[in-house]
Write a protein that holds these residues in place. Structure first.
Motif, PDB file in Angstrom:
ATOM      1  N   PRO A 162       0.806  -1.233   0.000  1.00  0.00           N
ATOM      2  CA  PRO A 162       0.000   0.000   0.000  1.00  0.00           C
ATOM      3  C   PRO A 162       0.832   1.272   0.000  1.00  0.00           C
ATOM      4  O   PRO A 162       0.310   2.349  -0.309  1.00  0.00           O
ATOM      5  N   ARG A 163       2.104   1.187   0.321  1.00  0.00           N
ATOM      6  CA  ARG A 163       2.943   2.373   0.379  1.00  0.00           C
ATOM      7  C   ARG A 163       3.492   2.759  -0.999  1.00  0.00           C
ATOM      8  O   ARG A 163       4.185   3.750  -1.129  1.00  0.00           O
ATOM      9  N   ILE A 164       3.215   1.923  -2.018  1.00  0.00           N
ATOM     10  CA  ILE A 164       3.633   2.259  -3.385  1.00  0.00           C
ATOM     11  C   ILE A 164       2.587   3.183  -3.980  1.00  0.00           C
ATOM     12  O   ILE A 164       1.422   2.789  -4.182  1.00  0.00           O
ATOM     13  N   ALA A 165       2.963   4.437  -4.245  1.00  0.00           N
ATOM     14  CA  ALA A 165       1.994   5.435  -4.702  1.00  0.00           C
ATOM     15  C   ALA A 165       1.493   5.176  -6.113  1.00  0.00           C
ATOM     16  O   ALA A 165       0.326   5.441  -6.434  1.00  0.00           O
ATOM     17  N   ASP A 166       2.363   4.633  -6.973  1.00  0.00           N
ATOM     18  CA  ASP A 166       2.003   4.410  -8.372  1.00  0.00           C
ATOM     19  C   ASP A 166       1.079   3.197  -8.475  1.00  0.00           C
ATOM     20  O   ASP A 166       1.467   2.072  -8.164  1.00  0.00           O
ATOM     21  N   ASN A 167      -0.155   3.432  -8.923  1.00  0.00           N
ATOM     22  CA  ASN A 167      -1.155   2.347  -8.971  1.00  0.00           C
ATOM     23  C   ASN A 167      -0.723   1.207  -9.881  1.00  0.00           C
ATOM     24  O   ASN A 167      -0.881   0.029  -9.542  1.00  0.00           O
ATOM     25  N   ALA A 168      -0.190   1.547 -11.057  1.00  0.00           N
ATOM     26  CA  ALA A 168       0.217   0.499 -12.005  1.00  0.00           C
ATOM     27  C   ALA A 168       1.362  -0.329 -11.427  1.00  0.00           C
ATOM     28  O   ALA A 168       1.356  -1.565 -11.513  1.00  0.00           O
ATOM     29  N   LEU A 169       2.339   0.342 -10.830  1.00  0.00           N
ATOM     30  CA  LEU A 169       3.474  -0.383 -10.249  1.00  0.00           C
ATOM     31  C   LEU A 169       3.022  -1.254  -9.083  1.00  0.00           C
ATOM     32  O   LEU A 169       3.477  -2.395  -8.936  1.00  0.00           O
ATOM     33  N   ARG A 170       2.118  -0.734  -8.282  1.00  0.00           N
ATOM     34  CA  ARG A 170       1.612  -1.521  -7.152  1.00  0.00           C
ATOM     35  C   ARG A 170       0.902  -2.780  -7.651  1.00  0.00           C
ATOM     36  O   ARG A 170       1.094  -3.876  -7.110  1.00  0.00           O
ATOM     37  N   ALA A 171       0.118  -2.648  -8.713  1.00  0.00           N
ATOM     38  CA  ALA A 171      -0.590  -3.810  -9.266  1.00  0.00           C
ATOM     39  C   ALA A 171       0.394  -4.822  -9.850  1.00  0.00           C
ATOM     40  O   ALA A 171       0.218  -6.037  -9.712  1.00  0.00           O
ATOM     41  N   GLN A 172       1.437  -4.326 -10.494  1.00  0.00           N
ATOM     42  CA  GLN A 172       2.441  -5.238 -11.060  1.00  0.00           C
ATOM     43  C   GLN A 172       3.177  -6.001  -9.966  1.00  0.00           C
ATOM     44  O   GLN A 172       3.410  -7.216 -10.082  1.00  0.00           O
ATOM     45  N   CYS A 173       3.534  -5.307  -8.893  1.00  0.00           N
ATOM     46  CA  CYS A 173       4.198  -5.981  -7.776  1.00  0.00           C
ATOM     47  C   CYS A 173       3.279  -7.029  -7.158  1.00  0.00           C
ATOM     48  O   CYS A 173       3.724  -8.139  -6.826  1.00  0.00           O
ATOM     49  N   ALA A 174       2.016  -6.708  -6.995  1.00  0.00           N
ATOM     50  CA  ALA A 174       1.061  -7.666  -6.437  1.00  0.00           C
ATOM     51  C   ALA A 174       0.915  -8.885  -7.341  1.00  0.00           C
ATOM     52  O   ALA A 174       0.798 -10.027  -6.862  1.00  0.00           O
ATOM     53  N   GLN A 175       0.931  -8.649  -8.640  1.00  0.00           N
ATOM     54  CA  GLN A 175       0.839  -9.756  -9.603  1.00  0.00           C
ATOM     55  C   GLN A 175       2.013 -10.721  -9.440  1.00  0.00           C
ATOM     56  O   GLN A 175       1.843 -11.948  -9.403  1.00  0.00           O
ATOM     57  N   VAL A 176       3.230 -10.173  -9.322  1.00  0.00           N
ATOM     58  CA  VAL A 176       4.411 -11.026  -9.178  1.00  0.00           C
ATOM     59  C   VAL A 176       4.374 -11.771  -7.851  1.00  0.00           C
ATOM     60  O   VAL A 176       4.724 -12.960  -7.785  1.00  0.00           O
ATOM     61  N   LEU A 177       3.946 -11.114  -6.788  1.00  0.00           N
ATOM     62  CA  LEU A 177       3.866 -11.783  -5.488  1.00  0.00           C
ATOM     63  C   LEU A 177       2.859 -12.931  -5.524  1.00  0.00           C
ATOM     64  O   LEU A 177       3.092 -13.991  -4.931  1.00  0.00           O
ATOM     65  N   ALA A 178       1.746 -12.724  -6.205  1.00  0.00           N
ATOM     66  CA  ALA A 178       0.758 -13.804  -6.328  1.00  0.00           C
ATOM     67  C   ALA A 178       1.341 -14.980  -7.113  1.00  0.00           C
ATOM     68  O   ALA A 178       1.133 -16.148  -6.756  1.00  0.00           O
ATOM     69  N   GLU A 179       2.086 -14.677  -8.183  1.00  0.00           N
ATOM     70  CA  GLU A 179       2.752 -15.726  -8.954  1.00  0.00           C
ATOM     71  C   GLU A 179       3.784 -16.464  -8.104  1.00  0.00           C
ATOM     72  O   GLU A 179       3.982 -17.670  -8.248  1.00  0.00           O
ATOM     73  N   ALA A 180       4.446 -15.719  -7.215  1.00  0.00           N
ATOM     74  CA  ALA A 180       5.476 -16.334  -6.368  1.00  0.00           C
ATOM     75  C   ALA A 180       4.878 -17.427  -5.501  1.00  0.00           C
ATOM     76  O   ALA A 180       5.419 -18.542  -5.423  1.00  0.00           O
ATOM     77  N   ASP A 181       3.793 -17.129  -4.850  1.00  0.00           N
ATOM     78  CA  ASP A 181       3.174 -18.133  -3.971  1.00  0.00           C
ATOM     79  C   ASP A 181       2.576 -19.293  -4.755  1.00  0.00           C
ATOM     80  O   ASP A 181       2.680 -20.451  -4.351  1.00  0.00           O
ATOM     81  N   ALA A 182       1.952 -18.988  -5.875  1.00  0.00           N
ATOM     82  CA  ALA A 182       1.233 -20.026  -6.623  1.00  0.00           C
ATOM     83  C   ALA A 182       2.136 -20.911  -7.464  1.00  0.00           C
ATOM     84  O   ALA A 182       1.903 -22.114  -7.592  1.00  0.00           O
ATOM     85  N   ARG A 183       3.202 -20.327  -8.033  1.00  0.00           N
ATOM     86  CA  ARG A 183       3.994 -21.092  -9.006  1.00  0.00           C
ATOM     87  C   ARG A 183       5.503 -21.010  -8.806  1.00  0.00           C
ATOM     88  O   ARG A 183       6.201 -22.030  -8.832  1.00  0.00           O
ATOM     89  N   ILE A 184       6.011 -19.788  -8.584  1.00  0.00           N
ATOM     90  CA  ILE A 184       7.467 -19.609  -8.604  1.00  0.00           C
ATOM     91  C   ILE A 184       8.140 -20.335  -7.452  1.00  0.00           C
ATOM     92  O   ILE A 184       9.081 -21.118  -7.661  1.00  0.00           O
ATOM     93  N   TYR A 185       7.672 -20.114  -6.239  1.00  0.00           N
ATOM     94  CA  TYR A 185       8.345 -20.721  -5.092  1.00  0.00           C
ATOM     95  C   TYR A 185       8.253 -22.242  -5.064  1.00  0.00           C
ATOM     96  O   TYR A 185       9.244 -22.917  -4.736  1.00  0.00           O
ATOM     97  N   PRO A 186       7.105 -22.829  -5.404  1.00  0.00           N
ATOM     98  CA  PRO A 186       7.090 -24.306  -5.472  1.00  0.00           C
ATOM     99  C   PRO A 186       8.090 -24.848  -6.493  1.00  0.00           C
ATOM    100  O   PRO A 186       8.748 -25.860  -6.254  1.00  0.00           O
ATOM    101  N   ALA A 187       8.213 -24.162  -7.649  1.00  0.00           N
ATOM    102  CA  ALA A 187       9.183 -24.605  -8.655  1.00  0.00           C
ATOM    103  C   ALA A 187      10.610 -24.329  -8.197  1.00  0.00           C
ATOM    104  O   ALA A 187      11.523 -25.133  -8.424  1.00  0.00           O
TER     105      ALA A 187
END
Length: 757
Positions: A162-187
């Protein structure tokens, strides 16, 4: 106080220059003698274990790669590697000295570097060398040295989103974090882990100012921990000069350099893009978490005008699929031509082939795009798995680990032609001859089954002084100018080649070998030729694997010998255990052969062909012709061949071939009770002929139905092909490594396919 302690314990005094450091207090102490030393006073919260972890790592590197330019510990006069000092506030700090590594900070000279791509590759290679130097090192603190820059736990920083002011950047970071839990870290958990530096970026790497593409050192071991090897690569790739950079080109350069020194594994190359994105998100989140909300210039905490945010956006715009293709190409991995639309991918591949190769015939009405092979299975570009019952080439299964290792290790050591002495060639020849019939004592190496059959024909013609040849009608023996004439399956035979009628016991046709031979030689005589040899695929694979009358092959050999013709056993498809014994001709009762040819499966698909014969035949021929294949029997090919022999013996594949082959045929005969389209089930070992008939009473070949079944079987996950004079039979040539589960899958797929007709 620090200066006094350094003088007292190390005996050093001189000029002190403070250095920038995120956590410790650091000075460069020069004494007028050499480059000086680094003095580090640890933060009061720094655990003793953390410092000892770093000291141990530097000692390990000094032992395993003493030439690697990293700091070395400087002992006190008493031989200690650190000391404790108490501050005015009563807290204890760890004091230690390290050698000074001379060089310019890479990020300070990057802008002036004339070859930035070369520097990036050098960075990748240097960091890979550092990773290799740390391999095998461990310390009890390695698993507990967790911090904000740990790429294996970036998701722990999610509260900073929430401390990332740029909405697009915040959404991109959230997207990568979601991928990390679902796919990246298990692999990632399935990749190599070790102690990693995880801070070797351009701010901690040193280069030669006079030659900026030469990395001369690395500093700051404070972020080391036990984690994925890829963390070092992703950190090294964080060398983005500004927001206008091309992050994918930078990542490809660093990855190529890293892979050249520390080869990446298949699972790792497919995660490089993900780890780079995680590193960028990590940087953004750390900056956001540490940002003071009262700061009136919030953009400054990201540096370079949102440099890392811009790089993340560019990478995500390219996408994981395209980026991974580029990274694979940079490192020499197979590159699947994937597009969002599979039909577009297929059309592009076909167009590419036709543009560069001309018209090429493909299996199936809609060509199958494959990207991987694993044992009995082939994997399509869409991830679909296909049971391979058609390709006889992978004798011990697709990409058998033992064969792959043998090829890779020998290729890394030596690949030279057989005019030079090499360990693998002679040893493999002996191992192969140990399986041959008595009297066979010479191997001649070439690159394929076609070449082997060509060479065998040359030897026979030289030995007999004749030119005529006798083959089976419908046979296939190769694509060279000589062997295509011996392959009536693909080309009408010339006058000097006569054909024998193939037996078809299912339809009651059992030709007499003596009569067939007499007719063939009469045909040759009418054209002015006498037979030099009989060449026969001992399983009659192209004829649909028909059953043979008792003594049929032996009768042909007897007739050939009576005509003073040599007998060539083409074992490309029938040999190495395919029929349940090592040699197919032995299974078929062919007791006398003069030459044996091998190809395709002998190297599990690696280019290798062999002619086995008797010394007298070979030496007489070689003395006059001196035939030599430059890379026939090269050291890598022979390493592959040896691995195949080893796997067959170690996994007892001949026993398995008989057991699993018998099980397959028994279940197919059971299936025939419900589906009269199945007219005949025949074969031995892992070679089966499955004949289809549209009229069981008349035994009419079901050619059209067989063709439709091939397509239906593909839809049900099995690859097969047709054979025989009417193309009404499946020739099943699965790997010797099939198990009961593959049999069950095949039979069920056939059941489903038959129901569609």
């Amino acid at each position: 106080m620090v200066q006094d302690r350094v003088l007292a314990e190390w005996g050093l005094r001189g000029d002190w220059r403070p250095l920038r450091s995120e956590r410790d207090q650091t000075w460069h102490l020069t004494t007028g003698d050499g480059p000086g030393v680094i003095v580090k006073l640890s933060h009061r919260d720094e655990a003793v274990g953390t410092v000892d972890f770093q000291i141990g790592a530097l000692g390990h590197i000094a032992r395993v790669d003493p030439a690697l330019p990293v700091p070395r510990m400087v002992e006190t006069r008493g031989g200690a590697l650190r000391s404790m000092i108490r501050g005015e506030d009563g807290t204890d700090h760890i004091l230690r000295l390290l050698t000074y590594v001379d060089g310019a900070i890479a990020q300070d000279v990057f802008a002036a570097c004339a070859d930035p791509a070369g520097l990036r590759r050098a960075i990748g290679g240097f960091v890979a060398r550092l990773s290799l130097a740390l391999r095998g090192f461990f310390h009890p603190h390695a698993g507990s040295n967790r911090h904000d820059w740990d790429l294996a736990r970036v998701t722990a920083l999610a509260p900073a989103l929430p401390r990332i002011a740029d909405n697009a950047l915040r959404a991109q970071c959230a997207q990568v974090l979601a991928e990390a839990d679902a796919r990246i870290y298990p692999a990632l958990a399935r990749t190599r882990h070790q102690v990693v530096h995880q801070d070797a970026h351009m701010g901690n790497l040193l280069v030669d100012p006079a030659e900026p593409t030469r990395v001369v050192g690395v500093i700051d071991f404070g972020d080391m921990l036990h984690g994925p090897l890829l963390a070092d690569l992703a950190t090294a790739a964080d060398c983005f000069p500004d927001a206008q950079a091309d992050p994918l080109a930078i990542l490809a350069d660093v990855t190529q350099g890293f892979d050249a020194v520390c080869p990446l594994e298949e699972a790792e190359i497919d995660l490089v893009f993900d780890l780079c994105c995680l590193r960028l998100v990590n940087t953004v989140l750390v900056a956001a978490a540490r940002h003071d909300p009262a700061d009136t210039a919030p953009d400054l905490h990201l540096g370079g005008g949102h440099k890392h945010g811009a790089m993340l956006g560019k990478l995500l715009a390219v996408g994981r699929t395209e980026a991974t293709r580029m990274l694979r190409r940079a490192c020499g991995f197979p590159v699947p031509a994937l597009m969002p639309d599979p039909a577009a991918t297929q059309a592009a591949l076909i167009a590419q082939r036709e543009a560069a190769m001309g018209k090429v015939w493909h299996f199936y009405q809609s060509p199958l795009h494959l990207t991987r092979g694993e044992g009995a299975w082939l994997i399509g570009a869409d991830g679909a798995r296909y049971l391979d019952a058609y390709n006889n080439v992978p004798q011990v299964g697709h990409s058998h680990p033992a064969v792959v290792r043998a090829i890779a290790r020998q290729a890394a050591a030596l690949n030279a032609n057989t005019r030079y002495l090499a360990d693998s060639t002679g040893a493999y020849a002996q191992a192969l001859l140990a399986q041959a019939p008595a009297g066979f004592d010479v191997c001649a190496f070439v690159n394929s089954g076609s070449e082997a059959n060509d060479l065998a024909a040359q030897i026979a013609r030289f030995a007999t002084g004749r030119h005529g040849a006798v083959v089976m009608e419908g046979a296939y023996h190769g694509i060279t100018a000589a062997t295509v004439e011996l392959s009536p399956l693909t080309k009408a035979p010339p006058p000097h080649v006569a054909c024998l009628p193939a037996p078809d016991l299912y339809r009651g046709f059992a030709p007499d070998p003596a009569t067939s031979w007499a007719e063939a030689t009469a045909h040759l005589a009418s054209a002015g030729h006498a037979p030099a040899f009989l060449m026969v695929d001992t399983a009659l694979t192209s004829n649909g694997v028909p059953d043979q009358p008792p003594g049929y092959m032996a009768g042909l050999a007897k007739a050939a010998r009576a005509s003073e013709a040599l007998v060539i056993a083409d074992e490309v498809q029938a040999g190495l255990g395919r029929l349940g014994q090592f040699w197919g001709f032995a299974v078929q009762g062919l007791e006398h052969v003069d030459l044996i040819t091998l190809g395709k499966p002998v190297g599990n698909g690696h280019p290798l062909g062999v002619v086995l014969t008797r010394r007298a035949l070979w030496q007489a021929f070689y003395a006059q012709c001196e035939v030599f294949s430059t890379f026939g029997g090269n050291s890598v090919a022979c390493a592959a061949g040896q691995a195949v022999l080893d796997v067959i013996a170690r996994e007892d594949l001949l026993t398995r071939a008989n057991r699993i082959g018998d099980l397959l045929r028994a279940q197919l005969r059971d299936l025939a009770q419900a589906f009269p389209l199945i007219g005949d089930v025949r074969g031995r070992g892992m070679l089966t002929g499955l004949e289809f008939t549209s009229d069981p009473a008349a035994r009419t070949p079901a050619t059209a139905q067989a063709a439709r079944l091939v397509e239906a079987m593909r839809e049900n996950g099995v690859l097969v092909g047709t054979a025989g004079p009417h193309r009404s039979a499946f020739k099943l040539r699965p790997a010797l490594t099939w198990t009961e589960s593959e049999v069950a899958f095949f039979v069920e797929a056939l059941r489903k396919s038959l129901k569609t007709l």
